[in-house]
Design an enzyme around this catalytic site. Structure first.
Site, PDB file in Angstrom:
ATOM      1  N   GLU A 271      13.509 -21.384  19.046  1.00  9.27           N
ATOM      2  CA  GLU A 271      14.743 -20.611  18.970  1.00  9.27           C
ATOM      3  C   GLU A 271      15.558 -21.043  20.177  1.00  9.27           C
ATOM      4  OE1 GLU A 271      16.817 -16.207  18.873  1.00  9.27           O
ATOM      5  OE2 GLU A 271      14.972 -16.481  19.975  1.00  9.27           O
TER       6      GLU A 271
ATOM      7  N   ASP B 190       3.954  -5.803   4.288  1.00  9.69           N
ATOM      8  CA  ASP B 190       2.728  -6.142   5.020  1.00  9.69           C
ATOM      9  C   ASP B 190       2.215  -7.513   4.580  1.00  9.69           C
ATOM     10  OD1 ASP B 190       1.394  -5.488   2.494  1.00  9.69           O
ATOM     11  OD2 ASP B 190       1.869  -3.410   3.050  1.00  9.69           O
TER      12      ASP B 190
ATOM     13  N   ASP C  99      10.023 -17.717  20.229  1.00  9.19           N
ATOM     14  CA  ASP C  99      11.103 -16.774  20.489  1.00  9.19           C
ATOM     15  C   ASP C  99      11.804 -17.131  21.797  1.00  9.19           C
ATOM     16  OD1 ASP C  99      12.475 -14.290  19.754  1.00  9.19           O
ATOM     17  OD2 ASP C  99      11.606 -13.508  21.611  1.00  9.19           O
TER      18      ASP C  99
ATOM     19  N   ASP D  48       3.309   2.512   1.810  1.00  7.86           N
ATOM     20  CA  ASP D  48       3.766   3.268   2.981  1.00  7.86           C
ATOM     21  C   ASP D  48       5.217   2.933   3.330  1.00  7.86           C
ATOM     22  OD1 ASP D  48       3.525   0.754   4.027  1.00  7.86           O
ATOM     23  OD2 ASP D  48       2.156   1.296   5.664  1.00  7.86           O
TER      24      ASP D  48
ATOM     25  N   ASN E  62       0.800  -1.226   0.000  1.00  6.58           N
ATOM     26  CA  ASN E  62       0.000   0.000   0.000  1.00  6.58           C
ATOM     27  C   ASN E  62       0.836   1.281   0.000  1.00  6.58           C
ATOM     28  OD1 ASN E  62       0.995  -0.262   2.550  1.00  6.58           O
ATOM     29  ND2 ASN E  62      -0.932   0.115   3.627  1.00  6.58           N
TER      30      ASN E  62
END
Ligand code: GLC
Ligand code: CA
Length: 488
Positions: free
Chosen positions: A252, A29, A188, A25, A23
């Site tokens: 991870e 996305d 994570d 910016d 889009n």
């Protein structure tokens, strides 16, 4: 389709902010990822892992979550995610997300909720624990008059995994995404989430520690790899097993000790894949690499499927780090990744031999770099946008728009390489096709073969031999069972 689908899959890590902006910016996305599924299907990957897509103030580029059940507005909406999941599934591509259970953002409503004070780790007398991002791991909270724990940024307070309410909440969060069709999670900092209940001081560094691990200045005995972490992952795995196809967990798991890494596979009742960073952080030399693979083969239990990556969003790209930008070396590395026994994870850009791109000081975004300048190179250079095509915006964003990180210019674009049969991109795609067509490469056992110094040869399965020549920078796959071998 195999029940243990993660054992035959090739994974691809997408860093959404830098993949494709839909889009204009300047920020990649989810809709952009959807629009680029063609590329992923053409390349031949089976699953993608998206680094965090949840709402976040972005103190740590999304690893500081302020809502675990929504999509970051800059990246799109839940509907965008549903569309992506739907279109990916239609192409046989599974989608994994990133879950951050160790800490939240300090702007997550939980952190200021008086009813949830005990969801975080507090003390009146800070111990000696240090933050991975520098300085003490404790900060004083004026409002509560106590210190809270943060193993990363002060704005990333650690959750208290001794609290059963936290455990219940995360099972619900996993369920929320699994129900939408998410195939699994990369976890994570998986080995750090539960800490010593008595908050004992960490002991000093010992000489046997890997230099990368020793950087903290202490042995993280009471902050990482606590025995209780395994109860948590057993519960998570049981949840995964209630779904068809089974959902996958990828840790991870930041270890330089393979025995401790192996423990995260449990008794085939914990994580299905655990990243092996020993390889990622090794010197790029035949005997060193061979040693890591041989010791991994010895350390992992028979059921466990190894998990390899050359690059990710936290380390310098392999083409820079190992190959000094030399594509012939990069071909040897890529052949290794795609012919080892285990799950290969490509990082976006690996397929075009993308190098670290320079990021001038005024464009820096990595908090680690901003907080500890001079510590090193920071993590921005490996997070720059994908160069899809030549020209302004590089096909990543609209011409004239300033992307969130500079795109750089030291690369050959995807479009350019696609049109050239001899390019690195077509080389990588060819390897993926060979792997898919050859059961030896997909699932065969690993065995080291004798070879002269500087050369690493191994056999996969009954009839495939891989030769990686670290002197002449040549890679060869010869197969008696699956048709012709190929040279590179
Ligand atoms: C992991 C992420 C890294 C992040 C850190 C804190 O290591 O890969 O990008 O900064 O955790 O969440
Ligand atoms: Ca955008």
């Amino acid at each position: 389709m195999s029940e243990r689908w993660w054992e035959s899959a090739v994974f691809y890590q997408v860093y959404p902010r830098s993949f494709q902006d839909s889009n204009g910016d300047g920020i990649g996305d989810l809709e952009g990822v959807r629009q680029r599924l063609d590329h992923l299907q053409w390349l031949g990957v089976d699953a993608i892992w998206l680094t965090p897509i949840m709402p976040s103030p972005d103190d740590d580029c999304g690893y500081d979550v302020s809502d675990y059940r929504d999509v970051h507005p800059e990246l799109g909406t839940l509907d965008d995610l549903d569309r992506l999941l739907h279109d990916a599934e239609a192409r046989g591509i599974r989608v994994l997300l990133d879950v951050v259970p160790n800490h939240t953002s300090d702007r997550h409503p939980w952190f200021r909720d008086p009813a949830r004070e005990d969801w975080y780790v507090w003390t009146d007398r800070p111990n000696n624990w240090v933050s991975v991002f520098g300085g003490p791991a404790w900060d004083f909270d004026q409002q509560r008059g106590r210190y809270y724990l943060h193993q990363y940024l002060p704005s990333q307070p650690d959750l208290d995994w001794w609290n059963p309410a936290v455990r219940r909440e995360f099972l619900e969060i996993l369920r929320f995404w699994f129900d939408r069709g998410v195939a699994g999670f990369r976890i994570d900092t998986a080995n750090r989430i539960i800490k010593d209940r008595e908050l004992r001081d960490n002991p000093p560094v010992t000489p046997d520690m890997h230099p990368v691990a020793a950087r903290l200045g202490q042995r993280p005995l009471y902050t990482t790899d606590r025995p209780e972490v395994h109860d948590i992952y057993r519960e998570w795995r049981r949840l995964c097993q209630t779904y068809t196809p089974e959902r996958a967990l990828v840790g991870e798991t930041w270890f330089f000790d393979l025995q401790r890494l192996a423990a995260y596979y449990g008794d085939d009742d914990e994580l299905q894949l655990c990243f092996n960073f020993l390889l990622t952080h090794s010197a790029f030399q035949a005997d060193v690499m061979r040693g890591v693979v041989e010791s991994t083969e010895l350390a992992l239990p028979a059921f466990a499927w190894p998990c390899w990556a050359l690059s990710n969003h936290d380390v310098s790209r392999f083409v820079t780090r190992w190959c000094g930008g030399d594509e012939r070396r990069a071909r040897v590395a890529m052949t290794m990744l795609l012919t080892l026994r285990g799950a290969p994870f490509l990082y976006q850009g690996d397929e075009i031999a993308l190098t670290d791109q320079p990021v001038p000081p005024e464009r820096k975004r990595d908090p680690l770099d901003l907080r500890m300048p001079g510590r090193g190179r920071g993590r921005d250079p490996e997070r720059t946008p994908m160069p899809w095509a030549a020209g302004p915006g590089a096909g990543f964003t609209e011409p004239g728009v300033e992307p969130w990180l500079p795109i750089g210019s030291d690369w050959r674009s995807v479009a350019d390489q696609r049109a050239d049969p001899g390019s690195f991109l077509n080389f990588t795609r060819g390897l993926l096709a060979q792997r898919r067509a050859n059961p030896d490469l997909r699932s065969g056992a690993y065995q080291t073969l004798e070879s002269p110094p500087g050369v690493w040869r191994y056999q996969r399965g009954a009839g495939t031999v891989v030769t990686l020549d670290f002197e002449r920078w040549e890679a060869r796959i010869e197969s008696s069972s699956a048709g012709a071998g190929t040279d590179s």
